[in-house]
Design a protein around this motif. Structure first.
Motif, mmCIF file in Angstrom:
data_model
loop_
_atom_site.group_PDB
_atom_site.id
_atom_site.type_symbol
_atom_site.label_atom_id
_atom_site.label_comp_id
_atom_site.label_asym_id
_atom_site.label_seq_id
_atom_site.Cartn_x
_atom_site.Cartn_y
_atom_site.Cartn_z
ATOM 1 N N GLY A 13 -29.320 0.494 -6.015
ATOM 2 C CA GLY A 13 -30.179 0.012 -5.251
ATOM 3 C C GLY A 13 -30.144 -1.240 -4.598
ATOM 4 O O GLY A 13 -28.933 -1.517 -4.122
ATOM 5 N N SER A 24 -37.755 -8.053 -5.459
ATOM 6 C CA SER A 24 -37.212 -6.612 -5.531
ATOM 7 C C SER A 24 -37.256 -6.376 -6.859
ATOM 8 O O SER A 24 -36.735 -6.823 -7.530
ATOM 9 C CB SER A 24 -35.833 -6.502 -4.573
ATOM 10 N N ASP A 25 -37.278 -4.949 -7.052
ATOM 11 C CA ASP A 25 -37.346 -4.427 -8.473
ATOM 12 C C ASP A 25 -35.524 -4.500 -8.500
ATOM 13 O O ASP A 25 -34.729 -4.179 -7.677
ATOM 14 C CB ASP A 25 -37.710 -2.990 -8.472
ATOM 15 N N ASP A 27 -32.794 -1.954 -9.840
ATOM 16 C CA ASP A 27 -32.598 -0.533 -10.298
ATOM 17 C C ASP A 27 -31.633 -0.402 -11.000
ATOM 18 O O ASP A 27 -30.368 -0.829 -10.849
ATOM 19 C CB ASP A 27 -33.019 0.282 -9.155
ATOM 20 N N ARG A 28 -31.678 0.466 -12.198
ATOM 21 C CA ARG A 28 -30.504 0.969 -12.933
ATOM 22 C C ARG A 28 -30.131 2.479 -12.826
ATOM 23 O O ARG A 28 -31.224 3.115 -13.095
ATOM 24 C CB ARG A 28 -30.580 0.235 -14.213
ATOM 25 N N LEU A 29 -28.957 3.122 -12.957
ATOM 26 C CA LEU A 29 -28.701 4.165 -13.231
ATOM 27 C C LEU A 29 -27.623 4.538 -13.977
ATOM 28 O O LEU A 29 -26.459 3.523 -14.067
ATOM 29 C CB LEU A 29 -28.090 4.791 -11.573
ATOM 30 N N VAL A 50 -36.367 8.725 -17.086
ATOM 31 C CA VAL A 50 -36.932 7.731 -16.081
ATOM 32 C C VAL A 50 -37.858 6.628 -16.671
ATOM 33 O O VAL A 50 -38.582 7.140 -17.377
ATOM 34 C CB VAL A 50 -37.609 8.424 -14.951
ATOM 35 N N THR A 52 -39.843 2.669 -16.330
ATOM 36 C CA THR A 52 -40.084 1.662 -15.381
ATOM 37 C C THR A 52 -40.141 0.261 -16.333
ATOM 38 O O THR A 52 -40.265 0.558 -17.584
ATOM 39 C CB THR A 52 -41.375 1.704 -14.592
ATOM 40 N N ASP A 55 -36.584 -0.679 -14.236
ATOM 41 C CA ASP A 55 -36.456 0.674 -13.608
ATOM 42 C C ASP A 55 -35.284 1.343 -14.064
ATOM 43 O O ASP A 55 -33.911 0.717 -13.546
ATOM 44 C CB ASP A 55 -36.676 0.368 -12.197
ATOM 45 N N ARG A 56 -35.143 2.420 -14.590
ATOM 46 C CA ARG A 56 -33.826 2.905 -15.087
ATOM 47 C C ARG A 56 -33.859 4.595 -15.069
ATOM 48 O O ARG A 56 -35.034 5.281 -15.442
ATOM 49 C CB ARG A 56 -33.383 2.514 -16.282
ATOM 50 N N THR A 57 -32.990 5.084 -14.438
ATOM 51 C CA THR A 57 -32.824 6.498 -14.258
ATOM 52 C C THR A 57 -31.485 6.938 -15.096
ATOM 53 O O THR A 57 -30.460 6.260 -14.758
ATOM 54 C CB THR A 57 -32.649 7.081 -13.089
ATOM 55 N N THR A 74 -27.461 9.261 -4.366
ATOM 56 C CA THR A 74 -27.870 8.430 -5.091
ATOM 57 C C THR A 74 -27.118 8.585 -6.536
ATOM 58 O O THR A 74 -26.833 7.368 -6.711
ATOM 59 C CB THR A 74 -29.535 8.657 -5.720
#
Length: 234
Positions: A13, A24-25, A27-29, A50, A52, A55-57, A74
């Protein structure tokens, strides 16, 4: 949420792009492996988790491969991150990073990146007749930055077979976002320029990805986590 068997995970992100601002958040993937035995039951386990804060998917390995082979921008980020942005790396995760170029096909990369960029433009276009608020301006600027990034990164991937996650000259992206927030139609020339560039440029990629490498990798994952289940039950 606790997810086990994570094979690869990192920060993506705006932080990864170099576009984050204060507040800003992060984001992790990542991707994980479902124990192989659980895939044979009547009810299939969840393929994505998913959360918060943070924030991780996380996508299951099979789903991640399908998305990557389709050119999904993504999920593609995960195997092109700078080393310092990875938070979990395993031997199987490193193997996947080594296979990243086999996941690429010219047609799918072009369609996916331009498709996502077009979605961002539609969001901008649909908002131009509504009331102008500070919150709306922020969202519009964010979508504009994503539009430009998707076009730029997608074109790089299409023409060179490589993906640079951190954008060049982040401030120019912020200026572009502010311009589009003031007048959403100013995003259209950039989108049209990249549509023409994709159409006129010969790709460095094969027309379709070679899914045999991803299939072989996924079978190694299934063997690894079938053996783990068998050992645990012995």
């Amino acid at each position: 949420m606790t997810v086990t068997n994570i094979l690869l995970s990192g920060i993506v992100g705006s932080t990864a792009y170099g576009l984050a601002h204060e507040g800003s958040d992060v984001d992790r993937l990542g991707l994980f492996a479902t124990p192989t035995e659980e895939l044979h039951g009547l009810h299939r386990p969840s393929e994505s988790h998913v959360s918060t804060a943070p924030d991780r998917t996380l996508h299951e390995a099979g789903k991640w491969c399908r998305l990557a082979l389709a050119g999904n921008p993504t999920v593609m980020e995960l195997v092109w991150l700078p080393d310092e942005l990875y938070e979990v790396r395993t031997p199987l995760g490193d193997e996947l990073v080594g296979l990243r170029q086999t996941l690429l096909g010219a047609r799918r990369v072009r369609n996916a990146y331009l498709g996502y960029a077009t979605q961002q433009f539609r969001k901008l276009h649909n908002r131009q007749d509504g009331p102008r608020t500070a919150a709306l301006a922020q969202r519009t600027a964010k979508h504009a930055r994503h539009l430009r990034r998707l076009c730029t990164q997608g074109y790089e991937l299409y023409t060179t077979g490589r993906l640079t996650i951190r954008v060049e000259d982040p401030e120019s992206y912020h200026r572009f976002g502010e311009q589009v927030a003031a007048d959403p139609e100013t995003a259209q020339p950039l989108l049209r320029r990249f549509e023409e560039a994709f159409a006129e440029t010969r790709s460095a990629l094969p027309d379709q990805p070679d899914d045999r490498a991803a299939d072989a990798w996924l079978r190694r994952v299934r063997r690894e986590f079938y053996a783990t289940a068998q050992t645990a039950s012995a």
